[in-house]
Design a protein around this motif. Structure first.
Motif, PDB file in Angstrom:
ATOM      1  N   SER A   1      68.829 -46.388  12.059  1.00  0.00           N
ATOM      2  CA  SER A   1      67.416 -46.788  11.951  1.00  0.00           C
ATOM      3  C   SER A   1      67.143 -47.421  10.576  1.00  0.00           C
ATOM      4  N   GLY A   2      66.461 -48.575  10.596  1.00  0.00           N
ATOM      5  CA  GLY A   2      66.049 -49.222   9.359  1.00  0.00           C
ATOM      6  C   GLY A   2      64.676 -48.747   8.937  1.00  0.00           C
ATOM      7  N   LEU A   3      64.243 -49.206   7.758  1.00  0.00           N
ATOM      8  CA  LEU A   3      62.947 -48.779   7.223  1.00  0.00           C
ATOM      9  C   LEU A   3      61.803 -49.129   8.170  1.00  0.00           C
ATOM     10  N   GLU A   4      61.895 -50.306   8.799  1.00  0.00           N
ATOM     11  CA  GLU A   4      60.816 -50.747   9.694  1.00  0.00           C
ATOM     12  C   GLU A   4      60.699 -49.837  10.915  1.00  0.00           C
ATOM     13  N   SER A   5      61.836 -49.515  11.535  1.00  0.00           N
ATOM     14  CA  SER A   5      61.798 -48.662  12.738  1.00  0.00           C
ATOM     15  C   SER A   5      61.425 -47.227  12.381  1.00  0.00           C
ATOM     16  N   ILE A   6      61.853 -46.755  11.200  1.00  0.00           N
ATOM     17  CA  ILE A   6      61.487 -45.407  10.744  1.00  0.00           C
ATOM     18  C   ILE A   6      59.985 -45.331  10.526  1.00  0.00           C
ATOM     19  N   SER A   7      59.438 -46.375   9.868  1.00  0.00           N
ATOM     20  CA  SER A   7      57.990 -46.427   9.610  1.00  0.00           C
ATOM     21  C   SER A   7      57.212 -46.402  10.921  1.00  0.00           C
ATOM     22  N   SER A   8      57.695 -47.178  11.884  1.00  0.00           N
ATOM     23  CA  SER A   8      57.048 -47.250  13.199  1.00  0.00           C
ATOM     24  C   SER A   8      57.100 -45.896  13.910  1.00  0.00           C
ATOM     25  N   THR A   9      58.246 -45.209  13.828  1.00  0.00           N
ATOM     26  CA  THR A   9      58.413 -43.890  14.450  1.00  0.00           C
ATOM     27  C   THR A   9      57.456 -42.873  13.837  1.00  0.00           C
ATOM     28  N   LEU A  10      57.321 -42.920  12.514  1.00  0.00           N
ATOM     29  CA  LEU A  10      56.416 -41.998  11.822  1.00  0.00           C
ATOM     30  C   LEU A  10      54.968 -42.230  12.234  1.00  0.00           C
ATOM     31  N   GLU A  11      54.604 -43.522  12.392  1.00  0.00           N
ATOM     32  CA  GLU A  11      53.227 -43.840  12.803  1.00  0.00           C
ATOM     33  C   GLU A  11      52.975 -43.371  14.232  1.00  0.00           C
ATOM     34  N   LYS A  12      53.932 -43.615  15.127  1.00  0.00           N
ATOM     35  CA  LYS A  12      53.780 -43.213  16.533  1.00  0.00           C
ATOM     36  C   LYS A  12      53.617 -41.702  16.672  1.00  0.00           C
ATOM     37  N   ASN A  13      54.268 -40.959  15.781  1.00  0.00           N
ATOM     38  CA  ASN A  13      54.193 -39.496  15.833  1.00  0.00           C
ATOM     39  C   ASN A  13      53.006 -38.933  15.056  1.00  0.00           C
ATOM     40  N   GLY A  14      52.196 -39.843  14.486  1.00  0.00           N
ATOM     41  CA  GLY A  14      50.991 -39.398  13.786  1.00  0.00           C
ATOM     42  C   GLY A  14      51.239 -38.772  12.434  1.00  0.00           C
ATOM     43  N   ILE A  15      52.423 -39.029  11.849  1.00  0.00           N
ATOM     44  CA  ILE A  15      52.745 -38.471  10.526  1.00  0.00           C
ATOM     45  C   ILE A  15      52.135 -39.328   9.423  1.00  0.00           C
ATOM     46  N   ILE A  16      52.063 -40.638   9.660  1.00  0.00           N
ATOM     47  CA  ILE A  16      51.451 -41.566   8.696  1.00  0.00           C
ATOM     48  C   ILE A  16      50.399 -42.411   9.416  1.00  0.00           C
ATOM     49  N   LYS A  17      49.511 -43.033   8.627  1.00  0.00           N
ATOM     50  CA  LYS A  17      48.428 -43.822   9.217  1.00  0.00           C
ATOM     51  C   LYS A  17      48.873 -45.230   9.590  1.00  0.00           C
ATOM     52  N   ASN A  18      49.691 -45.845   8.709  1.00  0.00           N
ATOM     53  CA  ASN A  18      50.055 -47.235   8.936  1.00  0.00           C
ATOM     54  C   ASN A  18      51.517 -47.473   8.564  1.00  0.00           C
ATOM     55  N   ALA A  19      52.285 -47.994   9.515  1.00  0.00           N
ATOM     56  CA  ALA A  19      53.723 -48.210   9.312  1.00  0.00           C
ATOM     57  C   ALA A  19      54.002 -49.230   8.214  1.00  0.00           C
ATOM     58  N   LYS A  20      53.210 -50.329   8.191  1.00  0.00           N
ATOM     59  CA  LYS A  20      53.446 -51.392   7.196  1.00  0.00           C
ATOM     60  C   LYS A  20      53.190 -50.884   5.786  1.00  0.00           C
ATOM     61  N   ILE A  21      52.100 -50.123   5.630  1.00  0.00           N
ATOM     62  CA  ILE A  21      51.772 -49.597   4.296  1.00  0.00           C
ATOM     63  C   ILE A  21      52.860 -48.636   3.827  1.00  0.00           C
TER      64      ILE A  21
END
Length: 372
Positions: A73-93
């Motif tokens: 998993s790259g940073l982009e897909s990790i960020s997206s996974t975290l957002e989908k799971n409600g751990i972070i508000k915005n994947a790009k940020i």
């Protein structure tokens, strides 16, 4: 007169042009002001959005969310996974924040994260492969404990009493709610006629961290059930193929857990129980007698073996109605992958080492050799 008319016409034209210029300026100014206001509002809104996205999603939440980061998993897909799971508000940020901090070397794995974690805590967790967050307190439940013993641990670590704990875990309405929440774990079997406590054996032995000063008693028990549900889901396929249930597995495993010593080979003990069941012999395991009696004893007496209770495996054939304690992974896996033997008996000597035998005569010799 003609010249004056031309002058008037020119004057009027100039007058009208000035009016047009003023009107155009006014329109341009209005549009510019509007854009400035909109831009200012947009900028302010954007600033607040980014600011909030850099903060924990919910600082007061202690709900554990399982997040799986696959290998590669790259940073982009990790960020997206975290957002989908409600751990972070915005994947790009999150992605830009990690880049700004020059963090990118993240590890794949299975993470139990919470919405109250900061971005830095999430990043550190993903870098180390461990959830980096300091709990306010934790409760450690060792293997082989009964619900009553777990209640004593909870009483020691929290402001709740053992009686309050037992009152909750034996409450029918609470058990029903948990059955709805964990349908694959808690089936109708836990409400069997002879089962002493529906949730006996279902609170998995582990260390449970808590990030809230005083979680409710329901939250504490639910956290433990969530862990049991997650662990048992890993055995779902093999149980299905063997046409066995979670209740059967936890019941069988609890016997191994209670018979086990530090040197015990659980897979060998499992083979003894399997062989006895196949031969239609009672399991005759002392821990079930103690559970039937409802009290701890250093030594089981002959008269104890006669107690008329469904949990007494000297008197009743097969497994008891339900678990007699909570079992750890090693006991569970020994049930699912027992040794292949012809053993029907075993005993533990004074040092805790087990000795197995195929016949009753051999077993009696071991009694004379190791216990008398």
């Amino acid at each position: 007169m003609g010249n004056e008319s031309k002058k008037e016409i020119m004057f009027n034209r100039m007058k009208n042009k000035k009016k047009e210029v003023k009107l155009v300026r006014r329109i341009v100014f209005t549009i510019a002001l509007f854009l400035l206001i909109v831009g200012g509002i947009g900028g302010y809104v954007s600033y607040n959005y980014v600011k909030s996205a850099l903060k924990p999603m919910d600082p007061n939440s202690d709900k554990v969310i399982n997040v799986q980061i696959p290998i590669g998993s790259g940073l982009e897909s990790i960020s997206s996974t975290l957002e989908k799971n409600g751990i972070i508000k915005n994947a790009k940020i999150f992605k830009y924040y990690a880049k700004f901090k020059n963090e990118s070397d993240f590890q794949a794995g299975d993470y139990n994260l919470t919405k109250s974690m900061t971005l830095d805590e999430i990043i550190k967790s993903l870098k180390t492969g461990k959830v980096y967050r300091k709990p306010l307190f934790s409760i450690t439940i060792p293997e082989g404990l009964t619900l009553e013993q777990i209640g004593a641990v909870v009483e020691k670590k929290t402001s709740y009493t053992k009686a309050e704990f037992l009152g909750l875990v034996t409450n029918d309405a609470f058990v029903d709610r948990m059955m709805v929440k964990f349908p694959n774990l808690l089936t109708e079997e836990i409400k069997g006629e002879n089962v002493r406590y529906a949730l006996e054996g279902y609170l998995f032995p582990a260390t449970y961290p808590f990030y809230e000063d005083k979680p409710s008693l329901e939250e504490i028990v639910e956290t433990m059930l969530t862990n049991t549900d997650k662990i048992m889901s890993g055995y779902a396929e093999i149980l299905h193929s063997e046409d066995k249930s979670v209740h059967w597995l936890l019941t069988f495993s609890s016997l191994l857990e209670e018979e086990a010593t530090a040197q015990t080979d659980r897979a060998l003990i499992a083979s003894v129980f399997y062989n006895r069941i196949k031969a239609k012999m009672p399991l005759q395991t002392d821990p079930t007698v103690l559970y039937a009696l409802g009290s701890h004893k250093d030594r089981v007496l002959f008269e104890d073996l006669e107690v008329d209770n469904p949990y007494n495996t000297y008197k009743f054939q097969g497994l008891p109605p339900g678990p007699i304690a909570n079992a750890g992974k090693s006991s569970i896996e020994a049930v699912l992958d027992p040794s292949k033997t012809d053993y029907l008996y075993f005993l533990a000597d004074k040092d805790g080492e087990n000795h197995f035998s195929k016949t009753y005569e051999e077993h009696l010799k071991n009694v004379d050799k190791y216990l008398k």
